[in-house]
Write a protein that holds these residues in place. Structure first.
Motif, short mmCIF file in Angstrom:
data_model
loop_
_atom_site.label_atom_id
_atom_site.label_comp_id
_atom_site.label_asym_id
_atom_site.label_seq_id
_atom_site.Cartn_x
_atom_site.Cartn_y
_atom_site.Cartn_z
N TYR A 23 -1.39 4.66 0.35
CA TYR A 23 -2.68 4.26 0.89
C TYR A 23 -3.34 5.36 1.72
CZ TYR A 23 -0.51 3.69 5.49
OH TYR A 23 0.16 3.92 6.67
N ASP A 24 -2.55 6.32 2.23
CA ASP A 24 -3.13 7.37 3.06
C ASP A 24 -3.42 8.64 2.27
OD1 ASP A 24 -0.51 7.97 2.57
OD2 ASP A 24 -0.01 8.55 4.63
N GLU B 100 -8.29 3.36 -8.56
CA GLU B 100 -8.10 3.14 -7.13
C GLU B 100 -6.77 2.44 -6.85
OE1 GLU B 100 -12.38 3.50 -8.12
OE2 GLU B 100 -10.73 2.26 -8.86
N THR B 101 -6.42 1.48 -7.72
CA THR B 101 -5.15 0.77 -7.57
C THR B 101 -3.98 1.72 -7.77
OG1 THR B 101 -6.15 -1.27 -8.37
CG2 THR B 101 -3.75 -1.13 -8.44
N THR C 49 -9.64 12.05 -6.43
CA THR C 49 -9.42 10.82 -7.20
C THR C 49 -9.08 11.11 -8.66
OG1 THR C 49 -11.79 10.69 -7.62
CG2 THR C 49 -10.94 9.45 -5.74
N THR D 252 -3.49 3.94 -4.77
CA THR D 252 -2.88 3.22 -3.65
C THR D 252 -1.40 2.98 -3.87
OG1 THR D 252 -4.96 2.12 -3.09
CG2 THR D 252 -2.94 1.08 -2.31
N ARG D 253 -1.04 2.50 -5.06
CA ARG D 253 0.33 2.09 -5.32
C ARG D 253 1.27 3.24 -5.63
NH1 ARG D 253 1.14 -3.20 -6.38
NH2 ARG D 253 3.30 -2.61 -5.96
N GLN E 150 0.81 -1.20 0.00
CA GLN E 150 0.00 0.00 0.00
C GLN E 150 0.85 1.27 0.00
OE1 GLN E 150 -2.54 -0.62 3.44
NE2 GLN E 150 -4.18 -1.46 2.19
#
Length: 223
Positions: free
Chosen positions: A182-183, A173-174, A188, A177-178, A70
């Motif tokens: 993750y925080d 979304e991936t 978006t 995160t990557r 993450q």
């Protein structure tokens, strides 16, 4: 530069044995005896590769792997070899689906483990190429048809993730995160903005199509 390898293993005898063998092979080896300590070192230590046991105190290896993946690059992309006494196919599938790069079952021959380490380190250091675009993860450089392209850190990390997963559609979304972490709490549509930046710097000047949009899902790099 010597490659740094982190051994996250609570059995001191095994950890010490692997540490000595790695040192003998010319690597810099560090150890962690539980999942929390291992995750902390993995995220901040700048390691080339991680050897991760599944059964660990505090948090198990699968959870360490999940949390590590993450984090944004480079920590989140560190190659991981799972070490475990479990040999069930379902355990291996779970580890590999969770982001592990390889899986070695105890007891293992040290020669096999060293060979797997060498193979992953070779793969990590090799340049990624697609449609005349070449990305060097170690030097953090990008060139297209021989001409170097200046990218920001975020642009580079985004392109690297897409090229490492060539032909695999990456959901927004991936990517958040990557690449962002993750925080990340921003908008978006940051992914869409940076895709436009990459297209302006690579595709438009060269008259080529590298990054494809999959409507309602995300993006993919295709040859």
């Amino acid at each position: 530069m010597q490659d740094k390898i982190l051994i996250i293993e609570d059995e001191e005898r095994i950890a010490r044995f692997v540490e000595l063998e790695l040192t003998h092979e010319g690597y810099v080896a560090h150890k962690a005896a539980d999942g929390l300590e291992g995750l902390e070192k993995a995220v901040g230590g700048g390691y080339s590769l991680i050897l991760l046991d599944v059964m660990l105190p505090h948090i198990n290896g699968m959870e360490v792997l999940r949390r590590l993946r993450q984090h944004p690059p480079p920590a989140g992309d560190t190659p991981v070899i799972m070490l475990t006494a479990r040999d069930a196919t379902t355990d291996k599938v779970y580890g590999l689906d969770g982001g592990a790069n390889d899986y070695v079952t105890k007891p293992f021959a040290i020669e096999e483990l060293l060979a797997r380490i060498r193979a992953l380190l070779r793969k990590k250091s090799s340049a990624l190429t697609c449609r005349g675009v070449s990305l060097d993860p170690e030097r953090r450089t990008v060139s297209a048809n021989g001409r170097e392209i200046d990218l920001t850190r975020r642009e580079f990390d985004l392109l690297r993730h897409l090229m490492e997963n060539k032909d695999i559609v990456q959901r927004r979304e991936t990517l958040l995160t990557r690449v962002w972490g993750y925080d990340y709490s921003g908008e978006t549509n940051s992914v869409d903005v940076y895709i436009r930046y990459l297209r302006a710097k690579i595709e438009e000047p060269l008259g080529m199509k590298l990054i494809h949009t999959v409507r309602g899902v995300g993006y993919v790099v295709r040859d």
